[in-house]
Write a protein that holds these residues in place. Structure first.
Motif, PDB file in Angstrom:
ATOM      1  N   PHE D 235     -26.557  30.163   4.420  1.00  0.00           N
ATOM      2  CA  PHE D 235     -25.443  29.768   3.550  1.00  0.00           C
ATOM      3  C   PHE D 235     -24.845  28.440   4.025  1.00  0.00           C
ATOM      4  O   PHE D 235     -24.638  27.514   3.242  1.00  0.00           O
ATOM      5  N   GLN D 238     -27.236  25.505   3.295  1.00  0.00           N
ATOM      6  CA  GLN D 238     -27.224  25.079   1.882  1.00  0.00           C
ATOM      7  C   GLN D 238     -25.997  24.238   1.580  1.00  0.00           C
ATOM      8  O   GLN D 238     -26.042  23.269   0.851  1.00  0.00           O
ATOM      9  N   LEU D 239     -24.869  24.648   2.157  1.00  0.00           N
ATOM     10  CA  LEU D 239     -23.615  23.973   1.877  1.00  0.00           C
ATOM     11  C   LEU D 239     -23.556  22.611   2.546  1.00  0.00           C
ATOM     12  O   LEU D 239     -22.876  21.701   2.084  1.00  0.00           O
ATOM     13  N   THR D 241     -26.147  20.337   3.654  1.00  0.00           N
ATOM     14  CA  THR D 241     -27.242  19.366   3.751  1.00  0.00           C
ATOM     15  C   THR D 241     -26.622  18.001   3.978  1.00  0.00           C
ATOM     16  O   THR D 241     -25.501  17.752   3.548  1.00  0.00           O
ATOM     17  N   HIS D 244     -25.244  16.537   0.813  1.00  0.00           N
ATOM     18  CA  HIS D 244     -24.150  17.189   0.117  1.00  0.00           C
ATOM     19  C   HIS D 244     -22.904  17.269   0.998  1.00  0.00           C
ATOM     20  O   HIS D 244     -21.960  16.512   0.835  1.00  0.00           O
ATOM     21  N   GLY D 245     -22.894  18.135   1.964  1.00  0.00           N
ATOM     22  CA  GLY D 245     -21.697  18.342   2.774  1.00  0.00           C
ATOM     23  C   GLY D 245     -21.359  17.145   3.645  1.00  0.00           C
ATOM     24  O   GLY D 245     -20.235  17.009   4.107  1.00  0.00           O
TER      25      GLY D 245
ATOM     26  N   PRO E 169     -21.479  25.584  -5.198  1.00  0.00           N
ATOM     27  CA  PRO E 169     -21.807  24.756  -4.027  1.00  0.00           C
ATOM     28  C   PRO E 169     -23.197  25.017  -3.448  1.00  0.00           C
ATOM     29  O   PRO E 169     -23.882  24.081  -3.064  1.00  0.00           O
ATOM     30  N   LEU E 176     -29.988  17.972  -5.775  1.00  0.00           N
ATOM     31  CA  LEU E 176     -30.013  16.670  -5.104  1.00  0.00           C
ATOM     32  C   LEU E 176     -31.396  16.412  -4.498  1.00  0.00           C
ATOM     33  O   LEU E 176     -31.897  15.282  -4.516  1.00  0.00           O
ATOM     34  N   GLU E 195     -21.060  12.944  -4.959  1.00  0.00           N
ATOM     35  CA  GLU E 195     -21.748  13.374  -3.746  1.00  0.00           C
ATOM     36  C   GLU E 195     -22.019  12.152  -2.889  1.00  0.00           C
ATOM     37  O   GLU E 195     -23.047  11.484  -3.016  1.00  0.00           O
TER      38      GLU E 195
END
Ligand SMILES: Nc1ncnc2c1ncn2[C@@H]1O[C@H](COP(=O)(O)OP(=O)(O)OP(=O)(O)O)[C@@H](O)[C@H]1O
Ligand SMILES: Nc1ncnc2c1ncn2[C@@H]1O[C@H](COP(=O)(O)OP(=O)(O)OP(=O)(O)O)[C@@H](O)[C@H]1O
Ligand SMILES: [Mg+2]
Ligand SMILES: [Mg+2]
Lengths: 232, 251, 235, 251, 251
Positions: D235, D238-239, D241, D244-245, E169, E176, E195
């Motif tokens: 989890f 995924q949040l 990467t 992204h994060g 999320p 992406l 992003e």
């Protein structure tokens, strides 16, 4: 108790209630009511589709006049529309049987309402679908035909069925111009027997109710099924 | 548009379309068993059609709808208890008088002795009829309620919604004869006009008018006209009426 | 129409103008009385329809289904010709002394329209997102209080446009009262026609009046939507 | 303050809460995270009984929710709830949204309620919007008003169900800031959120849920740097990467 | 490839695009960012004429959009567009979503179009969903299908308008990733997104917009480490509070 025995008048005239003078004379009663409703429904489906598409046109000189026409028809009682057809059709086309006058009036009137269903159905699809479609290079009409209408029409089915119910009820106005559908047949028998108005009009109401309720229920069932299909 | 020469048109099409009443015994009404329209008016139409060698097509009309129907060509002839008067004669042509009556009232027994008793009362009649216009003239203080047809007006009388129903005596008699509680009503001897009935045809349709006139005069001569009268109004009916007119050429 | 002689003067003044005017007056009376009564009845039926007591809910349901699925015209005939059998004699006599045809038309229009109004009110309430109820309950309001302060005020605002539309329908439907002899606008137009054979002019006059009523009401609804609803709409 | 003991809940067949044991102490800020559909919303909604529990015991502010005699409306008045979709009352102005409950439930005089409301509005930085309608505010502003509304009853506990996930990215910060300020005042808070930055900075404890079960319960630092369960690692990956994060939470 | 020269656009009074000058070269990946309502969507939508421009010149793939004779449908077929809300056709299966345009516009035989569609589905990792309906897919899967649909016409340019902001999320990463793979193939891409991690990893250039104007245009590194405008700094700060964005982009 006496009321029950009075329903004899219904039994005596039952065939006349159902089919009028047919087969010796023209079709009447429930048969004619259904005939008027079905024919007008089919015609006004196409009328409504065309009017609806015109009214969402991107060109003002198309959408404006069609909206004007739609709103004019919707602003007038059906009874008035029937009288107008009764006047204008013979002037334009010569001899026109009343049942066809009524079909024309019902079609015109219902098309205006159907067009609003079509319009709402199309607008309910949302601009995103149209934009997605034209973004892939589809022409506006192709997007309408392949993307918007297939979704829209499916969503419109319950409303169409409801409109058909309204049509069944509206055919009763044919009585005014002497077309012998169910209500007219009822008043005829009432005129002749002159003693059982309560029984006769109650019976007619029940017949209409059975017809209309069947279709109302169908429309509800379709609506639920549609919601269910969307949620899969 | 309607044909200029209806006679020729009918001879060609072999169909005579007549506008008739369909709930007004004994002039025109639906027979419960056969579900067809029968009556005094219909018998005249049948005779004319027979003479023409044409089939009859009967179209129910109301008092208000019969003239527009004729003018628009939806029907060829009106045989629907139609009173001849000058105003109508401006718009359509009439045959010779084929039935003669006068406008009277039907009321609850004992409530009306003279025209005075009807002043300020509600009176029922049919839309677009001469009866409606006559009663407004002869009793201006009354409130006239117009229905689609006379039996509806009579129903209103039975239920106390009007105090009288007015139209031609023969029609009133027909209604009364069929009424389920006839003993409570009567037709007082108060007459407000003469009502000669004519068959209506389109204005200037001379050949057809002449043909119809000729036919009904022949029917008078052969006794057929009287036979029809007696069939519907004569001693063997509920009316027991004597025929007090003859079909003659108008002056 | 080729040989038709237009004569507008006939309906624009004199006797026939007065007929039409008196017809309009009756149409307006019938409509206004109908609007008030059908709103009250519709409100009652809507509340019954949402009741937690099932017999009441069922009764309301049966009433709604039966009235909505039968033609108004038949209902008018039923009340005019058929009701005397089950109304008490005193009521009958009293109504006859007044204007039974007006009363019958009013009853039929009221009942018919109230069924549609009840459904509009109910779907107005149902259209308030359930989150609004949750928000109110979370703040500590009881169910009834939540209804009173949060749900109903919003439902009423949303329901105004469809209600006004029903009133418009009622005004148009009042034309059917002519069939039992109520001398409203359509009746008078037809009357002018059978006296003068000038149907075109008479019907044009009536049509214009109906359209004017529609346009005014539609305009008011539009204004309401722009001014009130937009501001109060959930984001 | 909040004590879950062996709590279970089902939606029909679906076991949405499976043996939940959890204790939130006064003044604690607890963040709940986990994949979509894992039961986070359900969990937080049981605390003010928007969802009743089926089994186990849940005690909030010394009131036992499984006890029928507990006055649920009284309990709810002690708990503020902030929704993902704000759920302001669209027909009321900002100030009336905030004062409605104090006036109607606590019978606070209108004037006093409005003064308190203004204090809250100043706290969330929206004093100038007191007479606006919700539709006239941006999402971030609406959510700040919703928080003020939640605080108006002077609650002992504040619950947040994904308060920022319906917001535009630039507006998330302003809402999180208000929540952080609130946490500093010592309010007991349970927050369902995906904002892991907030969790790291503000939370005292992080709870990770999956499929109705609490899989991990740890200090933020331990959770981010050293998640125990495979599912939690996945989890977080995924949040977070790099695309992204945009960076690690553990440092 | 795409050349904006002095482009303006108004919605009624609102000046949404104000003197835009921008050049996107073939194979370039450009990210557009900026606060809500700054005109990012409008900008990207002018490129395939979902929004017509009011003033200035816009040349895309050597076609002049201000020229009335330009065949707009042909142009659009050369440009793939991916929406925030996916906008898959809900009444068609995945494979039919993808093949509709090639079959109807390019007259590609059905079999061939389906083979190509399968290649694309394999590329976005959804081969097994070919006969599913959109409603049966998660948001992330739908967006990947939407990208495949955009690629089906073998476009020269791909446009993305906030392709991940309607996603949960955990699903953002997978979308992406597909976009990053696409960039590696040398596709010309314009991407509106918040992003910033994606911008730093994948973009060649970042454009910052505010109130309809392009305020900055820079390499990602320069933009994140050294923003020139006050407004851009503020924007980055809001997006990257320690609580929210969880870390710096500049390193
Ligand atoms: N009223 C309800 N009736 C039936 N099932 C429900 C209901 N509410 C939620 N569920 C189901 O219960 C499960 C848990 O839902 P919940 O909303 O608590 O998850 P969540 O962790 O908050 O997810 P998300 O991150 O998407 O908000 C889901 O599978 C959901 O579909
Ligand atoms: N069709 C339209 N009619 C009128 N105004 C519009 C229309 N579309 C957009 N606008 C306005 O134009 C401005 C720019 O809108 P745009 O959608 O391009 O912004 P954006 O930068 O994409 O914002 P977001 O991040 O919220 O998507 C906004 O103020 C918006 O309200
Ligand atoms: Mg949730
Ligand atoms: Mg945008």
């Amino acid at each position: 108790m006496s009321i029950l025995s009075n329903f004899q008048v219904i039994a005596d005239n039952f065939t006349y209630f159902m089919i009028g003078r047919w087969p010796a004379g023209p079709l009447g009663g429930v048969g004619l009511t259904l005939y008027l409703a079905v024919v007008s429904c089919i015609l006004s489906f196409f009328g409504g589709l065309i009017l609806g598409l015109l009214s969402v046109s991107r060109h003002r000189w198309i959408s404006w006049p069609s909206m004007l026409f739609i709103n004019t028809v919707r602003g007038v009682p059906l009874l008035m529309v029937i009288f107008w057809m009764y006047f204008l059709l013979p002037a334009l086309f010569g001899k026109v049987p009343e049942s066809q006058t009524v079909i024309m009036a019902l079609t015109l009137f219902t098309s205006a309402y159907m067009s609003q269903i079509v319009r709402a159905g199309i607008e309910g699809i949302g601009t995103g679908q149209m934009e997605a479609a034209v973004s892939t290079g589809l022409k506006h009409w192709q997007a309408m035909y392949y993307i918007i209408l297939p979704q829209g029409l499916r969503n419109m089915i319950p409303s169409f069925v409801n409109q058909f119910v309204s049509l069944i009820k509206d055919t009763s106005l044919a009585f005014i111009v002497g077309v012998s559908e169910l209500t007219h047949v009822g008043t005829q028998i009432n005129n002749r027997t002159m003693a059982f108005p309560t029984e006769i009009f109650f019976f007619i109401a029940v017949v209409y109710f059975i017809l209309c309720f069947a279709f109302t229920s169908l429309s509800r069932w379709l609506e639920q099924r549609l919601a269910w299909r969307k949620a899969i | 548009a309607p044909p200029a020469d209806t006679l020729a048109a009918i001879k060609k099409s072999k169909v005579l379309v007549a506008g008739v009443k369909d709930s007004l015994p004994p002039f025109g009404y639906i027979d419960e068993k056969t579900r067809t329209i029968i009556g005094y008016d219909i018998d005249f139409i049948n005779a004319i059609a027979a003479k023409l060698g044409a089939k009859v097509e009967l179209k129910p009309v109301t008092s208000a709808s019969r003239m527009p129907q004729l003018q628009e060509g939806n029907i060829d002839i009106i045989a629907a208890t139609m009173t001849k008067n000058a105003e109508r004669a401006k718009v359509i042509d009439f045959s010779h008088t084929y039935f003669f009556t006068g406008q009277k009232f039907i009321t609850k027994k004992g409530t009306v002795k003279s025209l005075k008793d009807l002043e300020g009362k509600k009176i029922g009649t049919a839309k677009g009829s001469t009866s409606e216009q006559n009663v407004k003239k002869s009793i201006p203080t009354s409130t006239v309620l117009s229905f689609d047809d006379y039996p509806q007006a009579f129903l209103a009388l039975q239920q106390g919604k009007v105090q009288a129903v007015t139209t031609d005596e023969a029609i009133l008699a027909g209604i009364l004869a069929k009424a389920p509680n006839k003993e409570q009503f009567e037709i007082p001897a108060v007459q407000i006009s003469d009502e000669p009935y004519g068959l209506g045809m389109r204005k200037g349709d001379k050949n057809f008018v002449d043909f119809v006139n000729k036919t009904i005069l022949e029917m008078e001569k052969s006794g057929e006209a009287k036979k029809i009268y007696d069939k519907w109004f004569g001693p063997n009916t509920q009316f027991h009426l004597q025929r007090n007119f003859k079909i003659v050429a108008d002056k | 129409m080729l040989s038709y002689q237009f004569d507008w003067s006939i309906i624009l003044s004199g006797k026939y103008f007065e007929w039409l005017l008196s017809g309009l007056k009756v149409t307006l009376q019938l409509s206004l009385a109908g609007i008030i009564l059908s709103f009250l009845l519709g409100l009652i039926v809507a509340v019954m329809r949402m009741s937690h007591f099932s017999p009441i809910r069922w009764a309301a349901w049966a009433f709604l289904e039966f009235t909505r699925n039968t033609p108004l015209l038949v209902q008018i005939f039923f009340w005019y010709f058929g009701s005397y059998k089950f109304l008490p004699t005193a009521v009958n006599d009293w109504l006859n002394a007044q204007s039974f045809e007006f009363a019958a038309a009013l009853i039929a229009l009221t009942i018919y329209t109230s069924a549609f109004i009840a459904e509009d009110i109910r779907s107005g309430v149902l259209s308030i997102p359930k989150e609004q109820m949750e928000a109110a309950r979370s703040a500590g309001f009881s169910y009834l209080r939540s209804m009173q302060y949060i749900i109903l005020p919003q439902a009423v605002r949303i329901t105004v446009p469809p209600l006004v539309n029903q009133f418009l329908n009622l005004a148009k439907n009042s034309s059917l009262a002519m069939t039992i002899g109520v001398m409203e606008l359509t009746y008078q137009a037809r009357q002018v026609e059978s006296y003068t054979f000038k149907g075109f002019e008479a019907f044009t006059a009536a049509t214009v009046v109906y359209l004017a009523i529609s346009i005014i009401i539609t305009f008011l609804v539009h204004q309401y939507n722009e001014r009130v609803l937009k501001l109060h709409k959930a984001a | 303050m909040i004590q879950f003991t062996g709590v279970h809940k089902w939606f029909k067949q679906l076991h949405v809460l499976n043996d939940i044991n959890l204790h939130v102490t006064p003044g604690e800020v607890m963040v709940v995270c986990g994949p979509s559909g894992s039961g986070k919303s359900t969990l937080i909604r049981t605390i003010n009984q928007l969802e009743p529990i089926d089994q186990g015991s849940l005690v909030v502010d010394d009131m036992d929710l499984s006890d029928k005699k507990t006055d649920i409306n009284k309990l709810r008045a002690e708990i503020g709830f902030v929704f993902q979709q704000f759920n302001l009352y669209p027909h009321l102005t900002v100030i009336n949204n905030i004062t409605l409950a104090p006036i109607k439930i606590r019978n606070t005089p209108k004037k006093e309620a409005e003064e308190q409301a203004m204090q809250l509005l100043i706290r969330v930085g929206l004093a100038e919007k007191r007479d606006a309608y919700p539709a006239q505010l941006s999402g971030g502003q609406q959510q700040r008003v919703a928080i003020a509304r939640g605080l108006a009853m002077r609650p002992k506990i504040m619950l947040f169900d994904e308060p920022t996930s319906a917001l535009d990215p630039e507006m998330i910060g302003e809402v999180l800031q208000v929540m952080q300020d609130l946490a500093k005042t010592g309010m007991t808070m349970v927050v369902v959120t995906h904002e892991m930055g907030f969790a790291r900075e503000v939370a005292h404890r992080v709870v990770f849920m999956d499929a109705g079960t609490i899989l991990e319960e740890a200090k933020p630092k331990d959770f981010f740097c050293n998640p125990q369960h495979e599912r939690a690692k996945q989890f977080l990956n995924q949040l977070l990467t790099p695309m992204h994060g945009a960076g690690a939470l553990c440092d």
